[in-house]
Design a protein around this motif. Structure first.
Motif, short mmCIF file in Angstrom:
data_model
loop_
_atom_site.label_atom_id
_atom_site.label_comp_id
_atom_site.label_asym_id
_atom_site.label_seq_id
_atom_site.Cartn_x
_atom_site.Cartn_y
_atom_site.Cartn_z
N ASP A 145 0.81 -1.23 0.00
CA ASP A 145 0.00 0.00 0.00
C ASP A 145 0.84 1.27 0.00
O ASP A 145 0.58 2.20 -0.78
CB ASP A 145 -0.93 0.02 1.22
CG ASP A 145 -2.03 -1.02 1.10
OD1 ASP A 145 -2.20 -1.58 -0.01
OD2 ASP A 145 -2.71 -1.27 2.11
N ALA A 146 1.85 1.33 0.88
CA ALA A 146 2.62 2.57 1.02
C ALA A 146 3.36 2.90 -0.27
O ALA A 146 3.42 4.06 -0.70
CB ALA A 146 3.61 2.45 2.17
N LEU A 147 3.91 1.88 -0.90
CA LEU A 147 4.63 2.11 -2.16
C LEU A 147 3.65 2.50 -3.26
O LEU A 147 3.94 3.37 -4.09
CB LEU A 147 5.44 0.86 -2.55
CG LEU A 147 6.32 0.99 -3.78
CD1 LEU A 147 7.28 2.18 -3.67
CD2 LEU A 147 7.14 -0.28 -4.02
N MET A 148 2.48 1.87 -3.26
CA MET A 148 1.47 2.24 -4.25
C MET A 148 1.12 3.72 -4.12
O MET A 148 1.06 4.45 -5.12
CB MET A 148 0.21 1.39 -4.06
CG MET A 148 -0.90 1.77 -5.02
SD MET A 148 -2.36 0.76 -4.82
CE MET A 148 -3.35 1.79 -3.79
N GLN A 149 0.92 4.18 -2.89
CA GLN A 149 0.59 5.60 -2.67
C GLN A 149 1.72 6.48 -3.20
O GLN A 149 1.48 7.49 -3.87
CB GLN A 149 0.39 5.89 -1.17
CG GLN A 149 -0.89 5.32 -0.59
CD GLN A 149 -2.13 5.77 -1.34
OE1 GLN A 149 -2.14 6.82 -1.96
NE2 GLN A 149 -3.17 4.97 -1.32
N ALA A 150 2.95 6.10 -2.88
CA ALA A 150 4.10 6.90 -3.31
C ALA A 150 4.21 6.90 -4.84
O ALA A 150 4.58 7.93 -5.44
CB ALA A 150 5.39 6.36 -2.68
N MET A 151 3.91 5.77 -5.47
CA MET A 151 3.97 5.69 -6.94
C MET A 151 2.91 6.60 -7.56
O MET A 151 3.17 7.29 -8.56
CB MET A 151 3.77 4.24 -7.40
CG MET A 151 4.95 3.33 -7.10
SD MET A 151 4.57 1.56 -7.32
CE MET A 151 4.39 1.43 -9.11
N LEU A 152 1.72 6.61 -6.98
CA LEU A 152 0.66 7.47 -7.52
C LEU A 152 0.99 8.94 -7.26
O LEU A 152 0.75 9.81 -8.10
CB LEU A 152 -0.70 7.09 -6.92
CG LEU A 152 -1.21 5.68 -7.28
CD1 LEU A 152 -2.52 5.38 -6.55
CD2 LEU A 152 -1.41 5.53 -8.78
#
Ligand SMILES: C[S@@+](CC[C@H](N)C(=O)[O-])C[C@H]1O[C@@H](n2cnc3c(N)ncnc32)[C@H](O)[C@@H]1O
Length: 299
Positions: A56-63
């Motif tokens: 989740d955290a990486l997904m947020q950072a990617m977006l």
């Protein structure tokens, strides 16, 4: 064999019938019988790469790094259970598309999308990322493998300049990243597809006879080469593209180091390179086209 398949079918049907119509999931949403019949396991085989969901955290950072705006269209190549596609549609209200080879994961992603009430925004295509067309994407997300990124690289570089690309874990070989994401739980890479500016350009001010000539050497987003300014030959000391935006410093190179003299900042759009040359404190608006092609005014 037929008997076993038949038995499996009957068992599945029974299971669906026996299940309560809905079951509570950990996140409070409702599971459907389909979820119970198919539960993917992290690390399961995929066509070219296994399934592992982006945390989740990486997904947020990617977006976040993709700086998503209204009107963007996100494609996730190898979309798994659809979490990035659904996350983008939920968070930004944009259209988002997943391409996934495994039909069970596609079906699961569609069920997740229905629960998240983003059915109208998302599409899941059951297909091969090396065959499906994703050229309409303005944001591309990947969690594949280094060699798959490298295989996709020519297709990605041919996409519309300005397309943002974010990859979980893996780089793009010789194409350096514009930025990286470093989190405790993982790493991401970010690129903006650069416009192609390699070659010679002739620039002039307000239709006056050409005042400058550029001979650009381009390596992905990085630029070098020469600027011929009123007959003087200067070096492009450091330059880069960010989508259609071009910027460079120019000056002279010597054994003692670079001596910057001015800058250029502009855009390359529809075959026209235009911008502001700041030469020793004096700003000049320049525009023009590639040498060998007639100069055109802006559309
Ligand atoms: C590492 S997972 C990433 C899932 C998702 N993108 C995420 O970040 O949560 C890679 C996914 O690519 C899928 N895949 C592998 N090869 C594929 C191919 N050639 N075409 C489409 N999907 C593929 C796998 O089934 C798997 O779901």
């Amino acid at each position: 064999m037929v008997r076993i398949n038949g038995l499996a079918l009957v068992t599945s049907a029974l299971l669906v019938w026996l299940l309560p119509p809905v079951a509570a999931r950990a996140d409070g949403s409702q599971a459907t019988p389909g979820d119970v019949l198919y539960q993917p396991s992290v690390g399961q085989e995929g066509k070219d790469v296994i399934w592992v969901p982006t945390p989740d955290a990486l997904m947020q950072a990617m977006l976040d790094i993709a700086n998503i705006q209204d009107g963007d269209i996100l494609y996730d190549l190898g979309s798994g259970d659809g979490k990035i596609v659904i996350g983008a549609a939920q968070r930004y209200g944009i259209k988002a598309v997943g391409i996934e080879y495994n039909p069970d994961l596609v079906a699961l992603a569609k069920r997740h999308a229905a629960r998240a009430a983003v059915n109208d925004k998302v599409t899941f295509i059951r297909g091969d990322i090396f065959k499906e067309d994703f050229s309409e994407a303005t944001v591309l997300t990947l969690y594949l493998l280094p060699q798959l990124n490298v295989k996709l690289k020519p297709t990605i570089l041919a996409m519309r300049p300005g397309t943002r690309v974010v990859s979980n874990s893996f780089d793009m070989g010789t194409w350096p990243a514009d930025a990286t994401i470093e989190l405790e739980g993982g790493r991401g890479y970010f690129w903006v597809v650069p416009a192609s500016v390699q070659g010679r350009w002739q620039l002039g001010a307000h239709g006056a006879k050409p005042a400058a000539e550029l001979d650009i050497q381009q390596s992905f987003q990085l630029l070098g080469g020469r600027l011929l300014l009123n007959g003087e030959s200067l070096s492009i000391l450091s330059g880069r593209m960010r989508g259609e935006a071009i910027s460079f410093t120019y000056g002279t190179r010597s054994a003692n180091g670079d001596e910057p003299r001015g800058t250029f900042k502009g855009t390359v759009r529809a075959g026209i390179l235009a911008g502001t040359l700041s030469d020793q404190g004096v700003d000049v608006q320049l525009s023009g086209g590639r040498i060998g092609q007639a100069l055109r005014s802006r559309p």
